[in-house]
Design a protein around this motif. Structure first.
Motif, short mmCIF file in Angstrom:
data_model
loop_
_atom_site.label_atom_id
_atom_site.label_comp_id
_atom_site.label_asym_id
_atom_site.label_seq_id
_atom_site.Cartn_x
_atom_site.Cartn_y
_atom_site.Cartn_z
N LEU A 1 39.21 32.47 41.85
CA LEU A 1 38.29 31.14 42.04
C LEU A 1 39.45 30.07 42.44
N ALA A 2 40.52 30.23 41.77
CA ALA A 2 41.76 29.21 42.33
C ALA A 2 42.15 29.61 43.55
N VAL B 1 44.83 30.26 31.45
CA VAL B 1 43.47 31.14 31.08
C VAL B 1 43.98 32.25 30.02
N ARG C 1 39.82 23.34 36.39
CA ARG C 1 39.46 23.89 35.06
C ARG C 1 37.75 23.54 34.77
N SER D 1 39.73 27.67 29.66
CA SER D 1 41.04 27.31 30.44
C SER D 1 41.48 26.11 29.70
N LEU E 1 36.31 26.64 36.82
CA LEU E 1 36.64 27.54 35.97
C LEU E 1 35.57 27.68 34.80
N SER E 2 35.46 26.72 34.38
CA SER E 2 34.45 26.54 33.24
C SER E 2 32.81 26.83 33.61
N ASP F 1 40.50 36.99 31.53
CA ASP F 1 39.89 36.39 32.71
C ASP F 1 40.73 35.95 33.89
N ARG G 1 39.58 37.11 37.43
CA ARG G 1 38.34 36.08 38.22
C ARG G 1 38.95 34.99 38.37
N ALA G 2 39.57 34.38 37.43
CA ALA G 2 40.18 33.19 37.59
C ALA G 2 41.14 32.73 38.78
N ARG G 3 41.93 33.63 39.13
CA ARG G 3 42.67 33.85 40.24
C ARG G 3 41.83 33.79 41.53
N ILE H 1 34.80 30.74 32.30
CA ILE H 1 36.16 31.10 32.02
C ILE H 1 36.73 30.03 31.16
#
Length: 104
Positions: free
Chosen positions: A97-98, A86, A62, A72, A65-66, A90, A93-95, A70
């Motif tokens: 980064l994950a 999320v 998190r 979350s 993401l922040s 977003d 982009r979040a996937r 993003i």
């Protein structure tokens, strides 16, 4: 004018009340109808992007993401399970980064 003791005058009041309630029910059903007869599909506000086994890992993701801007949140549906959620816009982009996140 006297009322005949054998008449059904005692039913007039409750009959009017039932009629008013029925008319009110029909009006409210019409007023708050959805407009289409097809059932509406529920749209999810937040989408899961990752499921982790530790809350600390979810908090670390998190934070990543922040830092990327993003928004979350974390949901813990069961013991030893933490979902990071999320907004749909977003999600891509979040996937990304994950996937690069190594804190599972």
């Amino acid at each position: 004018m006297p009322i005949d003791a054998g008449s059904m005058h005692f039913l007039v009041g409750p009959g009017i009340a039932l009629l008013v309630v029925a008319m009110l029910a029909v009006f409210l059903r019409w007023a708050f109808a959805s407009g289409s007869s097809a059932p509406r599909q529920r749209e999810e506000l937040l989408t899961p992007v990752a499921t982790l086994t530790r809350r600390e890992s979810a908090l670390a993701l998190r934070a990543v993401l922040s830092d990327a801007g993003i928004r979350s949140t974390i949901r813990e549906p069961a013991a030893h399970r933490a979902d990071v959620l999320v907004f749909p816009e977003d999600l891509d982009r979040a996937r990304a980064l994950a996937l690069s996140f190594g804190g599972k």
